[in-house]
Scaffold this motif. Structure first.
Motif, mmCIF file in Angstrom:
data_model
loop_
_atom_site.group_PDB
_atom_site.id
_atom_site.type_symbol
_atom_site.label_atom_id
_atom_site.label_comp_id
_atom_site.label_asym_id
_atom_site.label_seq_id
_atom_site.Cartn_x
_atom_site.Cartn_y
_atom_site.Cartn_z
ATOM 1 N N ILE A 138 -11.061 -2.643 -59.333
ATOM 2 C CA ILE A 138 -12.294 -3.312 -58.932
ATOM 3 C C ILE A 138 -12.328 -3.520 -57.416
ATOM 4 O O ILE A 138 -11.333 -3.919 -56.805
ATOM 5 C CB ILE A 138 -12.420 -4.667 -59.653
ATOM 6 N N SER A 139 -13.465 -3.275 -56.811
ATOM 7 C CA SER A 139 -13.644 -3.506 -55.378
ATOM 8 C C SER A 139 -13.756 -5.007 -55.110
ATOM 9 O O SER A 139 -14.627 -5.676 -55.667
ATOM 10 C CB SER A 139 -14.910 -2.792 -54.902
ATOM 11 N N THR A 140 -12.862 -5.523 -54.260
ATOM 12 C CA THR A 140 -12.828 -6.957 -53.986
ATOM 13 C C THR A 140 -13.103 -7.245 -52.515
ATOM 14 O O THR A 140 -13.026 -6.363 -51.657
ATOM 15 C CB THR A 140 -11.477 -7.565 -54.393
ATOM 16 N N PHE A 141 -13.397 -8.528 -52.245
ATOM 17 C CA PHE A 141 -13.852 -8.933 -50.920
ATOM 18 C C PHE A 141 -13.088 -10.185 -50.475
ATOM 19 O O PHE A 141 -12.785 -11.060 -51.284
ATOM 20 C CB PHE A 141 -15.359 -9.221 -50.948
ATOM 21 N N GLY A 142 -12.814 -10.244 -49.182
ATOM 22 C CA GLY A 142 -12.099 -11.398 -48.651
ATOM 23 C C GLY A 142 -12.528 -11.715 -47.230
ATOM 24 O O GLY A 142 -13.385 -11.035 -46.647
ATOM 25 N N VAL A 143 -11.924 -12.757 -46.693
ATOM 26 C CA VAL A 143 -12.193 -13.200 -45.326
ATOM 27 C C VAL A 143 -10.856 -13.348 -44.595
ATOM 28 O O VAL A 143 -9.925 -13.962 -45.127
ATOM 29 C CB VAL A 143 -12.935 -14.548 -45.303
ATOM 30 N N HIS A 144 -10.767 -12.793 -43.392
ATOM 31 C CA HIS A 144 -9.579 -12.955 -42.547
ATOM 32 C C HIS A 144 -10.004 -13.543 -41.209
ATOM 33 O O HIS A 144 -11.009 -13.119 -40.630
ATOM 34 C CB HIS A 144 -8.880 -11.618 -42.327
ATOM 35 N N ILE A 145 -9.240 -14.510 -40.737
ATOM 36 C CA ILE A 145 -9.558 -15.190 -39.478
ATOM 37 C C ILE A 145 -8.454 -14.948 -38.467
ATOM 38 O O ILE A 145 -7.279 -15.257 -38.718
ATOM 39 C CB ILE A 145 -9.758 -16.708 -39.688
ATOM 40 N N ASN A 146 -8.826 -14.358 -37.334
ATOM 41 C CA ASN A 146 -7.911 -14.214 -36.205
ATOM 42 C C ASN A 146 -8.026 -15.464 -35.345
ATOM 43 O O ASN A 146 -9.029 -15.655 -34.642
ATOM 44 C CB ASN A 146 -8.288 -12.995 -35.357
ATOM 45 N N ALA A 147 -7.036 -16.328 -35.400
ATOM 46 C CA ALA A 147 -7.032 -17.519 -34.547
ATOM 47 C C ALA A 147 -6.225 -17.209 -33.292
ATOM 48 O O ALA A 147 -5.151 -16.606 -33.368
ATOM 49 C CB ALA A 147 -6.433 -18.706 -35.288
ATOM 50 N N PHE A 148 -6.752 -17.611 -32.156
ATOM 51 C CA PHE A 148 -6.071 -17.291 -30.898
ATOM 52 C C PHE A 148 -6.391 -18.341 -29.854
ATOM 53 O O PHE A 148 -7.288 -19.186 -30.002
ATOM 54 C CB PHE A 148 -6.487 -15.902 -30.403
ATOM 55 N N THR A 149 -5.639 -18.292 -28.790
ATOM 56 C CA THR A 149 -5.911 -19.120 -27.617
ATOM 57 C C THR A 149 -5.610 -18.273 -26.389
ATOM 58 O O THR A 149 -5.325 -17.077 -26.510
ATOM 59 C CB THR A 149 -5.066 -20.411 -27.650
ATOM 60 N N ARG A 150 -5.682 -18.856 -25.217
ATOM 61 C CA ARG A 150 -5.415 -18.104 -23.988
ATOM 62 C C ARG A 150 -4.446 -18.882 -23.105
ATOM 63 O O ARG A 150 -4.468 -20.121 -23.073
ATOM 64 C CB ARG A 150 -6.717 -17.844 -23.213
ATOM 65 N N ASP A 151 -3.598 -18.139 -22.406
ATOM 66 C CA ASP A 151 -2.671 -18.795 -21.487
ATOM 67 C C ASP A 151 -3.374 -19.109 -20.170
ATOM 68 O O ASP A 151 -4.579 -18.872 -20.012
ATOM 69 C CB ASP A 151 -1.404 -17.950 -21.286
#
Length: 319
Positions: A138-151
């Motif tokens: 079955i074709s499934t769906f999700g969410v991915h979050i790239n969390a980042f900051t800056r130096d």
């Protein structure tokens, strides 16, 4: 874990379902039987799953499926989303009770929508247990979050999760800061905010600042079965003084790494395969990986956006 020589190898390691079917191949991925709902293909069943399905179908009255050499469909009496949901639940409950397939040991009591019925709100044909979806491809769906900051110099530092060693799947490997499947009745944004809270203790007020930036798709498989997947991608720049904290036990710890370290660990094969693709996508969009320094840039982009043949959501992921 065998290291990779190139980023394209990383992508191919995940997006590995054959693009061209070879009937002469001995690999079972080339011999899957398609599952149809009307004119829509909604899944594929591998040869090692088919005997159990046939046995169940022969013992059940009335038989819930029509199984032919080249296709599988629901029987003519299974006419509604509710009936399809009931049929799939009874099948998977039986297989789980009989321990027919190991993948069902990871039962989550979490329902995933399956699409392909335009008469239903959201194009939802039925819902089924998340852990069982690979058995029907079955074709499934999700969410991915790239969390980042800056130096202090403006360079990106990415928050990377280490999956808990107690996880049923891919224990101890590296992961995106936050990720989760989209369950039945949840919207994409609601899932994003919920997962930020559950996995990284990121409050809703902060999570809601995440930007929807892309969607990636690929077709992979594991010992559990076939997994065509689509992931909605968000970027979330966190304040420098905020540190993600494990909450629900799915994450062991978080690291704050420069992108050089992220790429290095990806090539060392230290990441959960699909999460490596999300990180590669991030590095391409933020010009850490560019066409001038990556010879496979175009091919990587193609493989991150595979066109899948299955129906998709309409009018949002809500019931």
């Amino acid at each position: 874990m065998t290291p990779f020589n190139t980023l394209l190898e990383v992508v191919k390691h995940c997006d590995k379902f054959p693009y061209t079917i070879d009937p002469q191949s001995t690999e079972e991925q080339h011999h899957a039987t398609p599952v149809y709902l009307g004119r829509h293909k909604i899944g594929n069943i591998l040869p090692h799953v088919l005997p159990a399905l046939t046995e169940y179908n022969n013992k059940t009255e009335p038989a819930p499926f029509v199984i032919n050499k080249d296709s599988i469909t629901f029987a003519s009496w299974v006419t509604t989303a509710e009936l399809r949901t009931t049929v799939m639940k009874q099948l998977m409950d039986t297989w789980r009770a009989n321990k027919t397939f190991k993948v069902l040991a990871g039962w989550r009591n979490e329902l995933y929508p399956v699409y392909g019925d335009s008469e239903q709100e959201g194009n939802i044909a039925f819902v089924m247990e998340r852990a069982a979806t690979p058995l029907f491809g079955i074709s499934t769906f999700g969410v991915h979050i790239n969390a980042f900051t800056r130096d202090e110099n403006g360079h990106i530092l990415m928050w990377v999760a280490r999956r808990a060693k107690t996880k049923q799947t891919w224990p101890g490997l590296l992961d995106n800061c936050v990720a989760g499947g989209i369950s039945y009745s949840y919207s994409v944004k609601d899932t994003m905010i919920k997962e930020c809270d559950e996995e990284a203790s990121i409050p809703a007020a902060l999570a809601s600042k995440a930007h929807s930036v892309d969607v990636i798709s690929y077709y992979t498989y594991t010992d559990g079965g076939l997994q065509p997947e689509t992931q909605y991608i968000y970027d979330l720049e966190l304040p420098k003084d905020f540190t993600p904290t494990p909450c629900d036990g799915e994450v062991g710890c978080f690291y704050l790494w420069p992108l050089e370290k992220v790429k290095e660990t990806i090539l060392k094969n230290e990441w959960k395969p699909n999460c490596a693709l999300v990180a590669i996508n991030f590095m391409m969009r933020h010009s850490f990986i560019t066409p001038d320094d990556e010879p496979d840039y175009i091919h990587i982009s193609y493989r991150l956006h595979r066109r899948l043949e299955f129906p998709t959501v309409r009018k949002g992921h809500s019931s």
